[in-house]
Design an enzyme around this catalytic site. Structure first.
Site, PDB file in Angstrom:
ATOM      1  N   LYS A  31      29.425 -20.298  -6.224  1.00  0.00           N
ATOM      2  CA  LYS A  31      28.609 -21.512  -6.245  1.00  0.00           C
ATOM      3  C   LYS A  31      27.625 -21.494  -5.085  1.00  0.00           C
ATOM      4  CE  LYS A  31      29.070 -25.726  -4.528  1.00  0.00           C
ATOM      5  NZ  LYS A  31      27.638 -25.989  -4.251  1.00  0.00           N
ATOM      6  N   GLU A  53      34.347 -29.791   8.483  1.00  0.00           N
ATOM      7  CA  GLU A  53      34.860 -30.954   7.772  1.00  0.00           C
ATOM      8  C   GLU A  53      35.165 -30.620   6.307  1.00  0.00           C
ATOM      9  OE1 GLU A  53      31.971 -34.038   7.963  1.00  0.00           O
ATOM     10  OE2 GLU A  53      33.070 -35.228   6.477  1.00  0.00           O
ATOM     11  N   GLU A  62      34.699 -19.559   6.900  1.00  0.00           N
ATOM     12  CA  GLU A  62      33.746 -19.356   8.002  1.00  0.00           C
ATOM     13  C   GLU A  62      33.125 -20.718   8.249  1.00  0.00           C
ATOM     14  OE1 GLU A  62      33.690 -16.520   9.325  1.00  0.00           O
ATOM     15  OE2 GLU A  62      34.394 -15.201   7.723  1.00  0.00           O
ATOM     16  N   GLU A 117      28.279 -29.694  16.663  1.00  0.00           N
ATOM     17  CA  GLU A 117      27.367 -28.714  16.075  1.00  0.00           C
ATOM     18  C   GLU A 117      26.136 -29.461  15.566  1.00  0.00           C
ATOM     19  OE1 GLU A 117      28.535 -26.670  12.349  1.00  0.00           O
ATOM     20  OE2 GLU A 117      27.766 -24.862  13.302  1.00  0.00           O
TER      21      GLU A 117
HETATM   22  P1  NAD Z   1      28.605 -28.335   3.549  1.00  0.00           P
HETATM   23  O1  NAD Z   1      29.758 -27.744   4.249  1.00  0.00           O
HETATM   24  O2  NAD Z   1      28.745 -29.690   2.945  1.00  0.00           O
HETATM   25  O3  NAD Z   1      28.118 -27.357   2.361  1.00  0.00           O
HETATM   26  C1  NAD Z   1      28.424 -25.992   2.245  1.00  0.00           C
HETATM   27  C2  NAD Z   1      28.797 -25.662   0.801  1.00  0.00           C
HETATM   28  O4  NAD Z   1      29.980 -26.356   0.434  1.00  0.00           O
HETATM   29  C3  NAD Z   1      27.749 -26.066  -0.245  1.00  0.00           C
HETATM   30  O5  NAD Z   1      27.730 -25.097  -1.265  1.00  0.00           O
HETATM   31  C4  NAD Z   1      28.305 -27.377  -0.773  1.00  0.00           C
HETATM   32  O6  NAD Z   1      27.871 -27.665  -2.081  1.00  0.00           O
HETATM   33  C5  NAD Z   1      29.793 -27.120  -0.754  1.00  0.00           C
HETATM   34  N1  NAD Z   1      30.647 -28.313  -0.667  1.00  0.00           N
HETATM   35  C6  NAD Z   1      30.361 -29.500  -0.074  1.00  0.00           C
HETATM   36  N2  NAD Z   1      31.397 -30.355  -0.170  1.00  0.00           N
HETATM   37  C7  NAD Z   1      32.378 -29.694  -0.849  1.00  0.00           C
HETATM   38  C8  NAD Z   1      33.703 -30.054  -1.260  1.00  0.00           C
HETATM   39  N3  NAD Z   1      34.223 -31.248  -0.974  1.00  0.00           N
HETATM   40  N4  NAD Z   1      34.427 -29.138  -1.942  1.00  0.00           N
HETATM   41  C9  NAD Z   1      33.924 -27.922  -2.196  1.00  0.00           C
HETATM   42  N5  NAD Z   1      32.686 -27.532  -1.844  1.00  0.00           N
HETATM   43  C10 NAD Z   1      31.909 -28.408  -1.166  1.00  0.00           C
HETATM   44  O7  NAD Z   1      27.382 -28.327   4.520  1.00  0.00           O
HETATM   45  P2  NAD Z   1      26.087 -29.294   4.506  1.00  0.00           P
HETATM   46  O8  NAD Z   1      26.420 -30.708   4.185  1.00  0.00           O
HETATM   47  O9  NAD Z   1      25.068 -28.651   3.681  1.00  0.00           O
HETATM   48  O10 NAD Z   1      25.690 -29.212   6.028  1.00  0.00           O
HETATM   49  C11 NAD Z   1      26.352 -30.067   6.952  1.00  0.00           C
HETATM   50  C12 NAD Z   1      26.696 -29.332   8.215  1.00  0.00           C
HETATM   51  O11 NAD Z   1      27.530 -28.225   7.916  1.00  0.00           O
HETATM   52  C13 NAD Z   1      25.535 -28.723   8.941  1.00  0.00           C
HETATM   53  O12 NAD Z   1      24.858 -29.641   9.726  1.00  0.00           O
HETATM   54  C14 NAD Z   1      26.216 -27.661   9.740  1.00  0.00           C
HETATM   55  O13 NAD Z   1      26.743 -28.224  10.911  1.00  0.00           O
HETATM   56  C15 NAD Z   1      27.351 -27.207   8.857  1.00  0.00           C
HETATM   57  N6  NAD Z   1      27.056 -25.942   8.155  1.00  0.00           N
HETATM   58  C16 NAD Z   1      27.624 -24.806   8.629  1.00  0.00           C
HETATM   59  C17 NAD Z   1      27.345 -23.600   8.009  1.00  0.00           C
HETATM   60  C18 NAD Z   1      27.937 -22.317   8.512  1.00  0.00           C
HETATM   61  O14 NAD Z   1      27.377 -21.271   8.282  1.00  0.00           O
HETATM   62  N7  NAD Z   1      29.081 -22.354   9.167  1.00  0.00           N
HETATM   63  C19 NAD Z   1      26.494 -23.546   6.918  1.00  0.00           C
HETATM   64  C20 NAD Z   1      25.943 -24.725   6.432  1.00  0.00           C
HETATM   65  C21 NAD Z   1      26.243 -25.925   7.075  1.00  0.00           C
END
Ligand code: NAD
Ligand code: MN
Length: 501
Positions: free
Chosen positions: A195, A251, A270, A401
Site C-alpha cells: 500500500k 504513533e 521503521e 519529530e
Molecule cells: P503515517 O504514519 O500516518 O503514514 C504512513 C503510512 O501508514 C501511509 O501509507 C498511511 O496511509 C499508513 N497508515 C496511516 N494510518 C494507518 C493505520 N492506522 N493502519 C495502517 N496504516 C496506516 O504518517 P503521516 O500521517 O503521513 O505523517 C505523520 C508523521 O509521521 C510525520 O510528520 C512524520 O513525523 C512521521 N513519518 C515518518 C516516516 C518515516 O520514514 N519514519 C515517514 C512518514 C511520516
C-alpha cells in the site's frame, strides 16, 4: 516567492502515464478499478494542483488481493527456480533503469522533492537495491547443524517464506521505501500486497507496470492505493496476511502493533526519529558544515534519520552556526521539477501546517530562528531551511519529530569522556540514527558505541546502501531492512530432524 515554474521538459512517458486517469489498482497481475468505484486525487505539492485521479482500494479489494497473492504463493511462485526468480528481480531493476528519467520526474511531481535528488539518489538506490537482492535468491538458506546429543539424527534448518506480506509505505521516499520492502520479500519467495501513502501513489503504480512487463507471475506483487485508516487497517487486521512491514510514524506503528497482535502477525517497523548530530571542536568544518546542512535539509527534512538535534561544542558554537546559517540561507528553494532547486515544497498541506505549528511553538517557548522561521506565501507548501538557536533539551522542538526543514542547535561543553553529550543525545524516546563529526579516531569509535541508535554516521550523514542493515533502537522501531538482516525478517526458520537409524 515567485512560483513561475521553469519546468524541465517532461518525459513523454510521464505525460502518457498522467493522462491515463484514474490510475487503477494492480491486483492479480491486472490493472483494475476499485470495487467501490471510488477514487481520490494526487496533488502536486509545488502548486497545490491535481496531478491525476487514483482509484481508492477498499476492504473488498484487499480481500481480492489476498486471494490472488495466495494463489501465486501456492502456485507458480513457489515452483519457480531460484535462478528464474533472481532473473525476474534483476530484470525489474533493468526496466527501472531504462525508465529512470520518467520515474524521477513522476516522483518529483508527486512528492515535491528536487529532481536532482530523485535522479541521482532515490531512483539509482532503488535500482541497486533490487540488483542486490536478486543476488541473494540462491545464496540465502538454512544450515546443516551438528547437533550435540543425537549422533544418528541428521539435523538442518530451512529458511521458508512467510507467505502473504502486507507492506505499508510512507510518502517521503515513495519508490525507495517500496523497493526496500519488495527486494527482500521477493528474494525469499514471499508474495506481497503493498500500500502506497495517499499523498504519493504514482511512482509505485508506474513500478506496477514494470512488474507486469518483467513477467512476474500474476498475484506475486499487488499494489493498492488508499488511506491508512481504511485499507491500512484492513490489511493490519486481515486474518490471512501474515506479516506487516511498516514505515511511518511511531504513533501509527503502535496502533499497527495492536492490530497485528490479534493474529500474531509478524511485524517489522521503521518509525520516527529525533537524531542527534554532534560536532566536536576538532571536526573538519569544510565537511561538517555541508554535512550538517544535508543531514537536516535533504528532502526538506522529511527524513526519518534527519539530524534534527544539532549538538555543537561550545568552543566552536557561534562560528559553526553562523557559517551554517549563511549557507542555509543560500540554498535554492523552489519547485522540485526545476533543475537548480535544492529544497522543494513539503509533501502536503497537512505536513506544511504541522511544520508551521512547530515553528510557532519553537518561538513561543523561547527559541530563536537565525535563518528561516516563517513559511513562504504562495500556492505550494514551501518552508525555507530553518535553524533555531537558544534551544534547550526540554523544548518541544528539541524532543518531537518535526519532519520538516527545521533544526534545533544546542551547545555542549564536555571533557574527554563526552559523558554529558552522550547522555543528552541518548535522552530521547527514539533511537534511529546519529551523526558524529571529529578527526579523532578514538573519540569517533568510542561515541559510536555509546550512542543508542540503529545507525551512526561518522564524518558523513544520510548514507544508505543495500548492503547495510537499517532500523531503529527504542521507539524508532524494530527489525532491520537491507543487508542480510532483511532476509531474516522475511523468513521462518524450520528445523528438520531425520533419524538415520
Ligand atoms: P503515517 O504514519 O500516518 O503514514 C504512513 C503510512 O501508514 C501511509 O501509507 C498511511 O496511509 C499508513 N497508515 C496511516 N494510518 C494507518 C493505520 N492506522 N493502519 C495502517 N496504516 C496506516 O504518517 P503521516 O500521517 O503521513 O505523517 C505523520 C508523521 O509521521 C510525520 O510528520 C512524520 O513525523 C512521521 N513519518 C515518518 C516516516 C518515516 O520514514 N519514519 C515517514 C512518514 C511520516
Ligand atoms: Mn502528491
Amino acid at each position: 516567492m515567485n512560483h513561475t515554474i521553469q519546468k524541465i521538459k517532461l518525459d513523454a512517458k510521464v505525460e502518457a502515464f498522467l493522462n491515463k486517469s484514474p490510475k487503477k489498482l494492480f491486483i492479480g497481475g491486472q490493472f483494475v478499478e476499485s470495487i467501490s468505484g471510488k477514487s481520490f486525487k494526487s496533488i502536486n505539492p509545488a502548486t497545490g494542483e491535481v496531478l491525476c485521479e487514483v482509484y481508492e482500494a477498499g476492504e473488498q479489494d484487499i480481500d481480492r488481493a489476498v486471494d490472488e497473492a495466495e494463489k501465486a504463493f501456492h502456485g507458480p511462485w513457489s515452483k519457480m527456480s531460484a535462478s528464474d526468480r533472481s532473473r525476474l528481480i534483476w530484470k525489474l531493476a533493468d526496466l527501472i533503469e531504462e525508465n529512470l528519467e520518467a520515474i524521477a520526474q513522476l516522483e518529483t511531481l508527486d512528492n515535491g522533492k528536487p529532481i536532482r535528488e530523485t535522479r541521482n539518489a532515490d531512483i539509482p538506490l532503488v535500482i541497486d537495491h533490487f540488483r542486490y537482492y536478486a543476488g541473494w535468491v540462491n545464496k540465502f538458506s538454512g544450515e546443516v547443524i551438528n547437533n550435540s546429543m543425537h549422533p544418528n539424527v541428521f539435523t538442518y534448518t530451512r529458511r521458508e517464506p512467510i507467505g502473504v506480506c502486507g507492506q505499508i509505505v510512507p510518502w517521503n521516499f515513495p519508490l525507495l521505501m517500496a523497493s526496500w520492502k519488495l527486494g527482500a520479500a521477493l528474494a525469499t519467495g514471499n508474495v506481497v500486497i503493498l500500500k502506497s501513502a495517499e499523498n504519493t501513489p504514482l511512482s509505485v503504480l508506474f513500478l506496477a507496470e514494470l512488474i507486469q512487463q518483467a513477467g512476474f507471475p500474476e498475484g506475486v506483487v499487488n499494489i493498492v492505493s488508499g488511506y491508512g485508516h481504511r485499507i491500512g487497517t484492513a490489511m493490519t487486521n486481515h486474518p490471512r496476511i501474515r506479516k506487516i512491514a511498516f514505515t511511518g510514524s511511531t504513533e501509527v506503528g503502535k496502533s499497527i502493533m495492536r492490530d497485528a497482535s490479534k493474529y500474531l502477525k509478524r511485524v517489522t517497523f521503521e518509525l520516527g526519529g529525533k537524531s542527534p548530530n554532534i560536532i566536536f571542536p576538532d571536526a573538519d568544518f569544510s565537511k561538517a558544515i555541508p554535512g550538517a546542512l544535508r543531514s537536516i535539509f535533504f528532502n526538506q527534512g522529511q527524513v526519518c534519520t534527519a539530524g534534527s538535534r544539532l549538538y555543537i561544542h561550545k568552543k566552536i558554537y557561534d562560528r559553526f552556526l553562523s557559517d551554517m546559517a549563511d549557507q542555509a540561507a543560500k540554498l535554492k528553494v523552489g519547485p522540485g521539477i526545476e533543475e537548480e532547486t535544492q529544497v522543494g515544497p513539503l509533501v502536503s498541506a497537512k505536513q506544511f501546517e504541522t511544520v508551521r505549528g512547530y515553528l510557532e511553538k519553537g518561538k513561543q517557548e523561547g527559541a530563536r530562528p537565525i535563518t528561516g522561521g516563517t513559511t513562504i506565501e504562495g500556492s505550494g507548501y514551501f518552508i525555507p531551511p530553518t535553524i533555531f538557536t537558544d534551544v534547550t533539551d526540554e523544548m518541544t522542538i528539541a524532543r518531537e519529530e518535526i519532519f520538516g526543514p527545521v533544526v534545533s542547535a544546542m551547545p555542549f561543553d564536555d571533557d574527554e569522556q563526552m559523558t554529558d553529550v552522550i547522555r543528552r543525545a541518548n535522552e530521547s524516546e527514539y533511537g534511529l540514527a546519529a551523526g558524529v563529526w571529529t578527526t579523532d579516531v578514538r573519540k569517533a569509535h568510542k561515541i559510536a558505541h555509546a550512542l543508542e541508535a540503529g545507525t551512526v554516521w561518522v564524518n558523513c550523514y544520510n548514507l544508505f546502501d543495500a548492503t547495510m542493515p537499517f532500523g531503529g533502537f527504542k521507539q524508532s522501531g524494530f527489525g532491520r531492512e537491507m543487508g542480510r538482516s532483511a532476509l531474516e525478517m522475511y523468513t521462518e526458520v524450520k528445523s528438520v530432524w531425520v533419524d538415520l537409524d
